[in-house]
Scaffold this motif. Structure first.
Motif, PDB file in Angstrom:
ATOM      1  N   GLU A 225     -12.532   6.511   4.989  1.00  0.00           N
ATOM      2  CA  GLU A 225     -13.098   7.658   4.284  1.00  0.00           C
ATOM      3  C   GLU A 225     -14.369   7.213   3.584  1.00  0.00           C
ATOM      4  OE1 GLU A 225     -11.819  11.067   1.082  1.00  0.00           O
ATOM      5  OE2 GLU A 225     -10.639   9.240   1.256  1.00  0.00           O
TER       6      GLU A 225
ATOM      7  N   ALA B  98      -7.368  18.266   6.035  1.00  0.00           N
ATOM      8  CA  ALA B  98      -7.944  17.140   6.777  1.00  0.00           C
ATOM      9  C   ALA B  98      -8.104  17.401   8.271  1.00  0.00           C
ATOM     10  CB  ALA B  98      -7.084  15.901   6.567  1.00  0.00           C
TER      11      ALA B  98
ATOM     12  N   GLY C 286     -10.932  16.769  -0.642  1.00  0.00           N
ATOM     13  CA  GLY C 286      -9.701  16.002  -0.731  1.00  0.00           C
ATOM     14  C   GLY C 286      -9.210  15.818  -2.150  1.00  0.00           C
TER      15      GLY C 286
ATOM     16  N   SER D  71      -4.019  13.349   6.163  1.00  0.00           N
ATOM     17  CA  SER D  71      -4.428  12.658   4.939  1.00  0.00           C
ATOM     18  C   SER D  71      -3.266  12.588   3.965  1.00  0.00           C
ATOM     19  CB  SER D  71      -5.622  13.377   4.279  1.00  0.00           C
ATOM     20  OG  SER D  71      -5.248  14.679   3.855  1.00  0.00           O
TER      21      SER D  71
ATOM     22  N   SER E  79      -7.801  10.982  -2.337  1.00  0.00           N
ATOM     23  CA  SER E  79      -7.311  11.482  -1.057  1.00  0.00           C
ATOM     24  C   SER E  79      -7.729  10.501   0.033  1.00  0.00           C
ATOM     25  CB  SER E  79      -7.883  12.871  -0.766  1.00  0.00           C
ATOM     26  OG  SER E  79      -7.472  13.340   0.506  1.00  0.00           O
ATOM     27  N   TYR E  80      -6.753   9.994   0.768  1.00  0.00           N
ATOM     28  CA  TYR E  80      -7.013   9.026   1.830  1.00  0.00           C
ATOM     29  C   TYR E  80      -7.088   9.763   3.168  1.00  0.00           C
ATOM     30  CZ  TYR E  80      -5.759   5.293  -1.467  1.00  0.00           C
ATOM     31  OH  TYR E  80      -5.705   4.443  -2.545  1.00  0.00           O
ATOM     32  N   LEU E  81      -8.291  10.028   3.628  1.00  0.00           N
ATOM     33  CA  LEU E  81      -8.487  10.667   4.914  1.00  0.00           C
ATOM     34  C   LEU E  81      -8.150   9.668   6.023  1.00  0.00           C
ATOM     35  CD1 LEU E  81      -9.485  13.210   6.388  1.00  0.00           C
ATOM     36  CD2 LEU E  81     -11.780  12.221   6.349  1.00  0.00           C
TER      37      LEU E  81
END
Length: 553
Positions: free
Chosen positions: A51, A204, A244, A278, A316-318
């Protein structure tokens, strides 16, 4: 004593994963994993989920502004009506908690007249969550008996596939939401529809679409809402890809609002949400934690509830949603196999995959720079929690460069959970619940079905270990529960899923094995997730269209 993964020396991929027997009689080259480790780390870095990050560690706060307002923090409406004093003392009827139990959806038992003259007695809001695996509508009812709208109940419906599956058919994507809007027509009283705002927030799934595909879909959706349906669009960007950070914070608001943590002032829940593409984390450092744990910048989020101010850490971890994790693991395992062995035609044979349960197999699609291809992954004798966890160590990218310390995984800044949130309640949502709940003992009949389930991180590990061990282990643990056996047999990747859940919590966020967490899907009939939090923001800042009041019976 639990050792923090941040300081532990991890055992890398050095054999021990067992032999693989496939139709060609080839053994999967697990003992050569160590040779490929350096190559794999580079591979993860270049083709793994990343990301884009911008660390602006200046003095500016991460502020949220409503359309048409100048507020610096996020105000919220009051608590649900079931806890709010009734303005009309003569009204004693209990507040309905569902559409089915509501005798008149155009009225409310909380009062007989709105707090503000000219406002409707009740109002509705529609929020469509356009996720990576499907679209879901949340139809929320509020009353205006007090100075701010009070939540009463929700109607939920969903459809599959998600909008991103219509990448080349924007009009088809727009039409896919018709079934959800038809449900809103069924629920919302006719005279309130023209002032019942609708928003479509994509997550996502659309973020991954290349070029103009996401924009084309959103435009088609917005055009169809304007021309085919009577619901007005919500203020601001009503049809858009959600940021996110908002996804995680709104999930935090929803959970803490419904669980009463904001009203009771007894400490808030950390909320971890896991979607298909995500995953998000949001928490408020406990009062006992030292001041200044959250650095200024993109991870800091401030909001107010009543007179209380809350400062959250969020990220937020895409690319780290469950479906993306599956793709990444398969890609990684196939890459290793392709390095070491090919058949006579130059194509890889069936590939041994330690993240599939023993005795299972699955045909998967691999997409990377080498093209698209279908590969049969087999668990055979090598499937195991321990072996799969070694793959997860690479997936979590704990060795990524940490520009601003401390970091969780993938080089992302995060205050240490041990320091910032050592004892507070932790709530896991979405796929956390979907994968764990079916395998846990059912609640007693005397307990409300929406009561959060409590378990330790180590329980997730032991459950994953049993699932990965294959059918004999399933029979020993769940033989008396045929529905569980059917689920496990039909989903070879359940081993992968559970191991990823554990790796995300233990290796990624660095919770201790002994830490207890809660999993939940609903609170008293209302779906958990970001949608209610986002809708509360809209309702709190929205000007009520007086046409609603004009149409009141």
């Amino acid at each position: 004593m639990a050792v923090s993964p941040r300081s532990a020396n991890y055992e890398r991929l050095e054999g021990g994963m067992g032999p693989s027997r496939n139709p060609a009689g080839r053994r999967f080259a697990w003992k050569k994993f160590a040779i490929a480790a350096a190559v794999l780390i580079g591979f993860v870095w270049f083709v793994g989920p990343r990301e884009p990050r911008s660390f602006s560690w200046g003095s500016a706060k991460n502020e949220y502004h409503y359309p048409g307002t100048n507020v610096d923090t996020l105000p919220l409406p009051g608590p649900p009506s079931t806890t709010k004093p009734k303005p009309d003392t003569n009204v004693n009827t209990a507040i309905p908690t569902s559409f089915e139990s509501d005798p008149d959806p155009s009225k409310t038992p909380a009062c007989t007249r709105p707090f503000t003259p000219g406002s409707p007695l009740v109002q509705y809001a529609l929020m469509i969550d356009a996720g990576s695996t499907g679209s879901r509508i949340h139809i929320y009812k509020f009353n205006n008996c007090a100075a701010s709208p009070s939540y009463e109940w929700e109607v939920f419906n969903q459809t599959q596939p998600g909008l991103s599956d219509y990448a080349r058919d924007p009009q088809g994507a727009a039409r896919s939401l018709d079934i959800l809007l038809a449900e809103a027509v069924r629920v919302v009283p006719p005279h309130l529809r023209k002032c019942t705002s609708v928003a479509v927030k994509a997550t996502a799934g659309l973020r991954f679409l290349p070029g103009s595909q996401a924009g084309d879909i959103l435009k088609a959706v917005e055009d169809r809402l304007r021309t085919e349906w009577s619901f007005p669009l919500a203020p601001g960007e009503a049809v858009a890809v959600m940021d996110g950070k908002d996804e995680g914070v709104y999930a935090w608001i929803t959970a803490n609002y419904l669980l009463g943590a904001l009203q009771k002032n007894k400490g808030t829940y950390a909320v971890l949400d896991l979607g298909g593409a995500s995953t998000q984390i949001a928490f408020e450092p406990t009062r006992a934690a030292k001041v200044g744990l959250i650095d200024e910048g993109d991870h800091r989020y401030e909001l107010t509830y009543g007179s209380d101010k809350h400062v959250l850490y969020q990220h937020s971890y895409l690319g780290y949603g469950l479906m993306r994790a599956r793709k990444h693991v398969h890609q990684l395992v196939e890459f290793i196999a392709d390095i070491h062995s090919h058949n006579e035609k130059g194509e890889p044979n069936d590939v041994g995959n330690p993240c599939l349960a023993k005795g299972t197999k699955k045909r998967v699609e691999i997409k990377d720079v080498r093209g698209d291809r279908n590969i049969t992954m087999v668990g055979e004798e090598i499937g195991s929690f321990e072996a799969c966890n070694r793959v997860m160590e690479l997936v979590m990218a704990k060795d990524a460069i940490c520009k601003v310390k401390p970091c969780s995984f993938n080089g992302v800044y995060q205050p240490s959970i041990l320091d910032a949130f050592p004892t507070g309640n932790v709530l896991l949502l979405s796929y956390f619940y979907d994968r764990l709940a079916p395998l846990l003992p059912p609640l007693p009949s005397s307990v409300h079905p929406d009561t959060p389930l409590t378990l330790s991180i180590s329980t997730i590990a032991s459950t994953a270990r049993t699932v990965c061990a294959g059918r004999e282990a399933w029979l020993e643990k769940w033989g008396a529960h045929p529905h569980v056996m059917t689920e496990l047999a039909g989903r070879p990747e359940w081993c992968l899923d559970l191991t990823f859940l554990h790796a995300l919590l233990r290796l990624g966020y660095e919770f201790s094995e002994e830490r207890e967490v809660n999993i939940a899907k609903k609170v008293e009939g209302t779906e958990l997730g970001w949608c209610l939090g986002a809708t509360l923001a809209v309702v709190a800042g929205e000007l009520i269209n007086k046409c609603c009041n004009d149409r009141l019976p």
